[in-house]
Design an enzyme around this catalytic site. Structure first.
Site, PDB file in Angstrom:
ATOM      1  CE  LYS A 171      -2.328  -1.381   3.977  1.00 14.91           C
ATOM      2  NZ  LYS A 171      -1.932  -2.353   3.805  1.00 14.91           N
ATOM      3  NE  ARG A 206       7.583  -1.058   9.152  1.00 13.66           N
ATOM      4  CZ  ARG A 206       6.962  -0.718   8.343  1.00 13.66           C
ATOM      5  NH1 ARG A 206       6.981  -0.233   6.871  1.00 13.66           N
ATOM      6  NH2 ARG A 206       5.548  -0.944   8.414  1.00 13.66           N
ATOM      7  NE  ARG A 215       9.047  -3.613   5.639  1.00 20.05           N
ATOM      8  CZ  ARG A 215       7.349  -3.428   5.175  1.00 20.05           C
ATOM      9  NH1 ARG A 215       6.429  -2.977   4.556  1.00 20.05           N
ATOM     10  NH2 ARG A 215       6.890  -3.688   6.672  1.00 20.05           N
ATOM     11  NE  ARG A 221       1.530  -4.791  11.004  1.00 23.49           N
ATOM     12  CZ  ARG A 221       2.332  -4.223   9.958  1.00 23.49           C
ATOM     13  NH1 ARG A 221       3.484  -4.816   9.796  1.00 23.49           N
ATOM     14  NH2 ARG A 221       1.933  -3.621   9.662  1.00 23.49           N
TER      15      ARG A 221
END
Length: 194
Positions: A13, A139, A127, A150
């Site tokens: 996104k 992150r 990532r 999540r």
């Protein structure tokens, strides 16, 4: 162009929002960024949010909805905006509809990126590896355990928005498993088709 991007964490996104920002010249609105900006600006709603966050509590829908409403009233949103990460629940979706009606504006589309859950875990791990290799911080949510949590939260609270927006004939689905350019092309095609 007023858009909502839907899809599970890691679906792309943020990447696609950046491309839509460039194409349409409209801002990408993330609730986290909006909250931080409202707190930093010391707005009345920002001060409420700051007090809640300092107490270690989650910011209520009422506060988040007000921050979004205030933000979409700013001049840079006159031509449109992209909501990224909001709404997350059916109650927030109802709030978006009410705030837009109050402002006499309409939502142009809700774009959902359809992705394979197993592939998402691979994307998240890549990532994290890419961030490490580039000497950037990883992150906190880019671990399999946190990501799994999540993903569960997404399916419990946010996935029902698919049916909500489908029933309103605003939902456009895109194959999020394509290449980044392929996803962009599909998004452009569904938006151009109206």
């Amino acid at each position: 162009m007023r858009l909502i991007l839907l899809g599970p964490p890691g679906a792309g996104k943020g990447t696609q929002a950046a491309r839509l920002v460039e194409k349409y010249g409209i801002p990408q609105l993330s609730t986290g960024d909006m909250l931080r900006a409202a707190v930093a600006a010391g707005t009345p709603t920002g001060l409420k949010a700051k007090a809640v966050m300092e107490a270690g509590d989650l910011v209520s829908d009422e506060i988040v909805n007000q921050i979004v409403s205030d933000r979409i009233s700013e001049p840079d949103c006159a031509a449109g905006f992209i909501l990224d990460g909001y709404p997350r629940t059916l109650a927030q979706a109802d709030a978006v509809e009410a705030m837009m009606a109050d402002k006499a504006i309409t939502l142009d589309a809700v774009v959902e990126l359809i992705v394979d859950d197993k592939a998402l875990v691979g994307r998240i791990m890549k990532r994290a590896e890419d961030a490490k290799a580039a000497g950037q911080p990883v992150r906190k949510d880019d671990t399999p355990e946190v990501f799994d949590e999540r993903l569960r939260a997404y399916y419990k609270s946010t996935a029902p928005l698919t049916g909500y927006y489908y029933a309103k004939r605003q939902l456009k689905t895109v194959d999020g498993m394509l290449s980044i350019d392929g996803v962009t092309a599909e998004i452009n095609a569904v938006l151009d088709a109206g």
